[in-house]
Motif scaffolding. Structure first.
Motif, mmCIF file in Angstrom:
data_model
loop_
_atom_site.group_PDB
_atom_site.id
_atom_site.type_symbol
_atom_site.label_atom_id
_atom_site.label_comp_id
_atom_site.label_asym_id
_atom_site.label_seq_id
_atom_site.Cartn_x
_atom_site.Cartn_y
_atom_site.Cartn_z
ATOM 1 N N CYS A 124 89.469 90.494 13.860
ATOM 2 C CA CYS A 124 88.866 91.052 12.490
ATOM 3 C C CYS A 124 87.418 91.305 12.836
ATOM 4 N N VAL A 125 86.796 92.219 12.665
ATOM 5 C CA VAL A 125 85.288 92.457 13.235
ATOM 6 C C VAL A 125 84.795 93.061 11.666
ATOM 7 N N VAL A 126 84.237 92.185 10.791
ATOM 8 C CA VAL A 126 84.074 92.570 9.562
ATOM 9 C C VAL A 126 82.531 92.846 9.181
ATOM 10 N N PRO A 127 82.094 93.686 8.093
ATOM 11 C CA PRO A 127 80.866 93.882 7.863
ATOM 12 C C PRO A 127 79.782 92.847 7.967
ATOM 13 N N SER A 128 80.265 91.734 7.221
ATOM 14 C CA SER A 128 79.432 90.570 7.441
ATOM 15 C C SER A 128 78.857 89.995 8.701
ATOM 16 N N THR A 129 80.121 90.135 9.595
ATOM 17 C CA THR A 129 79.644 89.887 10.995
ATOM 18 C C THR A 129 78.631 90.636 11.748
ATOM 19 N N TRP A 130 78.863 91.931 11.369
ATOM 20 C CA TRP A 130 77.925 92.774 11.947
ATOM 21 C C TRP A 130 76.227 92.364 11.552
ATOM 22 N N ASN A 131 76.433 92.210 10.014
ATOM 23 C CA ASN A 131 74.875 92.210 9.470
ATOM 24 C C ASN A 131 74.554 90.791 9.468
ATOM 25 N N ALA A 132 75.317 89.579 9.453
ATOM 26 C CA ALA A 132 74.939 88.382 9.238
ATOM 27 C C ALA A 132 75.065 87.496 10.462
ATOM 28 N N CYS A 133 75.202 88.317 11.689
ATOM 29 C CA CYS A 133 75.538 87.604 13.022
ATOM 30 C C CYS A 133 74.296 86.910 13.290
ATOM 31 N N PRO A 134 74.571 85.970 14.295
ATOM 32 C CA PRO A 134 73.460 85.062 14.740
ATOM 33 C C PRO A 134 73.039 86.136 16.043
ATOM 34 N N ARG A 135 72.210 85.578 16.855
ATOM 35 C CA ARG A 135 71.717 86.322 18.231
ATOM 36 C C ARG A 135 72.647 86.434 19.157
ATOM 37 N N ASN A 136 72.583 87.469 19.619
ATOM 38 C CA ASN A 136 73.727 88.232 20.558
ATOM 39 C C ASN A 136 73.365 87.451 21.967
ATOM 40 N N ASP A 137 73.997 88.085 23.073
ATOM 41 C CA ASP A 137 74.081 87.662 24.547
ATOM 42 C C ASP A 137 72.799 87.899 25.067
ATOM 43 N N LYS A 138 71.746 88.974 24.299
ATOM 44 C CA LYS A 138 70.745 89.274 24.778
ATOM 45 C C LYS A 138 69.447 88.501 24.015
ATOM 46 N N ASP A 139 70.184 87.484 23.339
ATOM 47 C CA ASP A 139 69.091 86.907 22.220
ATOM 48 C C ASP A 139 68.338 87.695 21.346
ATOM 49 N N GLU A 140 68.998 88.916 21.075
ATOM 50 C CA GLU A 140 68.430 90.044 20.057
ATOM 51 C C GLU A 140 69.028 89.631 18.576
ATOM 52 N N ALA A 141 67.993 89.398 17.749
ATOM 53 C CA ALA A 141 68.397 89.231 16.173
ATOM 54 C C ALA A 141 69.144 89.950 15.606
ATOM 55 N N GLY A 142 70.148 89.681 14.693
ATOM 56 C CA GLY A 142 70.935 90.663 13.894
ATOM 57 C C GLY A 142 70.245 91.141 12.780
ATOM 58 N N PRO A 143 71.041 91.886 12.242
ATOM 59 C CA PRO A 143 70.321 92.805 10.990
ATOM 60 C C PRO A 143 69.563 91.919 9.921
ATOM 61 N N TYR A 144 70.554 90.725 9.379
ATOM 62 C CA TYR A 144 69.882 89.836 8.413
ATOM 63 C C TYR A 144 68.373 89.266 9.027
ATOM 64 N N GLU A 145 68.612 88.582 10.177
ATOM 65 C CA GLU A 145 67.395 87.771 10.821
ATOM 66 C C GLU A 145 66.547 88.949 11.202
ATOM 67 N N ALA A 146 66.554 90.056 11.448
ATOM 68 C CA ALA A 146 65.514 91.085 11.627
ATOM 69 C C ALA A 146 64.856 91.536 10.642
ATOM 70 N N SER A 147 65.699 91.767 9.562
ATOM 71 C CA SER A 147 64.985 92.129 8.180
ATOM 72 C C SER A 147 64.130 91.264 7.555
ATOM 73 N N LEU A 148 64.283 89.924 7.924
ATOM 74 C CA LEU A 148 63.316 89.007 6.977
ATOM 75 C C LEU A 148 62.122 88.683 7.529
#
Length: 568
Positions: free
Chosen positions: A499-523
């Motif tokens: 299951c790939v859910v909306p809060s996984t997209w938005n609240a995710c930790p940094r990815n394989d490239k160490d890029e911030a997810g939407p929550y983290e970047a928005s703050l």
């Protein structure tokens, strides 16, 4: 030197989300979003009959229930390349829309409005002036002097009784609270009225879905609603007429209260149109199918890169290769282990927990990190509205234009589409989406009634499972954004499920490239007036409508039983 603030949990009722921010010079410099419980539903499903998956996956959450049931049956139907009867599509669409309208009303009024509304300030209001303001903004019949006086007295009763009841624990008097007393009183009145109005949407879900929150009517191949005009035990014309009455009541509140209130909040907090931007890659999926195969939709979807609506690429159908090939998930900063390095496609996804404690530069969340063609993406109402605007969707254009005009008039300055890329813009997008979906509720009701009038009463096609392996994806534009379920079926049993859910997209930790997810970047760069009361962090995170139970789940490895409930 940066000051670390930890808010745990940050959500009011929907799962355990921890957010850490480093604050320096009165602004957030870096953020971490951490899901604090593990979701193990994928493991529960292994080896089971795919026809049972919808009933299990909707137990992921007590709020996002319907959405998982719908998405699960779509995944299995996609794997089997099934057609779904038109009546079943319409009934599913009605359930989807009613659930979404309910969710969006509850989110604004009961889960996030008190980030902006100072309840104690409403005690200083003149009820008659509050009523005059409300009546100048819309024709809502409960903006009267009598109603405002009644709410004012009720609120005084809370305070004089020594506590605020449902309004306890707010950051009242916070320097970031700016609404005048009369606007606060109007908002409190609408908060209480919304408690009653949202029940209308839930009645629609209950009548068509068998019950709520966990619906009982869906099945792989259609729905379990038999249609007849001469039996009270099934879906009759009489029951359909009851639905129409509830739809009309919802329409009145959404158009004359919700849309107006969001515009008013935006006008009084113009600085928040420049806060909370974050990730501007937007992903939404098409929904509300109008044919039996899922190739024609009332709601278009697609992908926008870097906030440029001209970059829009549509997702055209259920199982569209453009969507299927684009999704991957990384666990570099998540408490999971996998044999292969790098992100995995959901069909190859693994769910093997490996908790290591919170590490700033290592693993710090039970959420995985999804990307679309390698890019971080924001999902949700803002993505939905922007992609539909990019697709030339006229109903979305109508309500977006109306909302921006109302904000501009109240703020006495021009507010354009760029303001939507913000914390307050996400609230505006949710209200725009809700208004559009109320109209669609009425449209789908008419479509169902007209189709039955033609003599079509079919609601189900029986699935047939082949030997060997098949795989499929189901997606749904849920209230919180793009939701997808991915299933691999071998000889009629589930071999893998993700299951790939909306809060996984938005609240995710940094990815394989160490890029911030939407929550983290928005703050990042969010101003913090008082580190002891980080209201500004709550405002931005709540604007996404976090529902972490969908992204994670609970297990207790030491005591076996996670929780026990005893009826007394």
């Amino acid at each position: 030197m940066a000051n670390r603030i930890t808010i745990d949990p940050i959500t009011r009722i929907e799962g355990h989300l921890r957010v850490d921010v480093d604050v320096d010079g009165g602004k957030v410099r870096k953020a971490w979003s951490s899901g604090q419980m593990w979701r193990g539903v994928e493991l529960i499903l292994l080896g089971r009959d795919p026809r049972d998956a919808w009933a299990i996956t909707q137990r992921i959450c007590g709020v996002c229930t319907t959405v998982h049931a719908i998405t699960s049956v779509r995944a299995v139907e996609n794997a089997l390349q099934m057609e779904v009867p038109l009546n079943a599509q319409y009934i599913r669409n009605l359930v989807i829309l009613a659930h979404s309208v309910h969710d969006q009303i509850v989110h604004f009024y009961h889960l996030s409005a008190l980030d902006w509304v100072d309840v104690t300030s409403a005690l200083k209001a003149d009820p008659d002036k509050a009523a005059a303001l409300g009546e100048s903004l819309s024709s809502w019949h409960l903006n009267s002097k009598h109603e405002m006086r009644r709410v004012h007295e009720r609120l005084k009763g809370f305070v004089n009784g020594g506590q605020l009841g449902i309004f306890t624990n707010g950051y009242w008097g916070h320097p970031a609270m700016k609404l005048p007393p009369e606007v606060n009183l109007l908002a409190v009145a609408h908060y209480l009225q919304a408690l009653e109005v949202q029940r209308r949407a839930n009645k629609i879900v209950s009548l068509l879905g068998g019950k709520t929150p966990h619906i009982q009517n869906v099945a792989v191949g259609g729905v379990a609603n038999p249609i007849a005009t001469d039996s009270q035990a099934v879906l009759t014309v009489e029951r359909l007429m009851a639905l129409k009455g509830w739809i009309d009541e919802l329409d009145d509140f959404v158009k004359n209260v919700y849309l107006v209130d969001v515009a008013a909040v935006g006008a009084f907090y113009p600085e928040w149109t420049k806060i909370g931007k974050g990730v501007t890659n937007y992903l939404a999926v098409p929904d509300l199918p109008q044919d039996t195969r899922g190739t024609q939709f009332l709601m278009p979807g697609g992908f926008i890169e870097a906030g440029d609506l001209k970059s829009f690429k549509p997702i055209k159908a259920f199982g569209d290769p453009y969507f299927v090939k684009g999704v991957e998930e990384s666990v570099k900063h998540s408490w999971y282990t996998q044999d292969q390095k790098g992100p995995l496609h959901p069909y190859q996804g693994e769910t093997r927990p490996n908790y290591t404690d919170f590490k700033d530069d290592g693993a710090y969340s039970w959420l995985k990190s999804p990307t679309f063609y390698g890019k971080v993406a924001q999902v949700g109402p803002l993505a939905r509205v922007l992609t539909m605007l990019a697709a030339g969707h006229e109903p979305t254009k109508k309500y977006a234009t109306q909302t921006l005009q109302t904000v501009s008039a109240l703020a006495k300055t021009e507010v354009g589409l760029d303001a939507m890329h913000s914390t307050i813009g996400r609230h505006a997008a949710r209200a725009i989406s809700c208004a559009m979906q109320v109209d669609m509720l009425a449209d789908q009701w008419t479509a169902l009634v007209n189709n039955i009038a033609k003599g079509d009463v079919k609601t189900f096609n029986a699935p047939v499972f082949p030997k060997g392996e098949v795989m499929g994806v189901g997606f749904h534009e849920a209230p919180r954004g793009a939701l997808s379920h991915w299933v691999v079926i071998a000889d009629g049993k589930i071999r893998n499920y993700q299951c790939v859910v909306p809060s996984t997209w938005n609240a995710c930790p940094r990815n394989d490239k160490d890029e911030a997810g939407p929550y983290e970047a928005s703050l990042v760069d969010t101003p913090i007036a008082n580190a002891e009361q980080p209201l500004e962090v709550l405002r931005t995170i709540h604007s996404f409508d976090p529902c972490i139970a969908c992204a994670i789940h609970l297990t207790d490895l030491e005591n076996d039983t996670a929780i026990r409930v005893k009826a007394v």
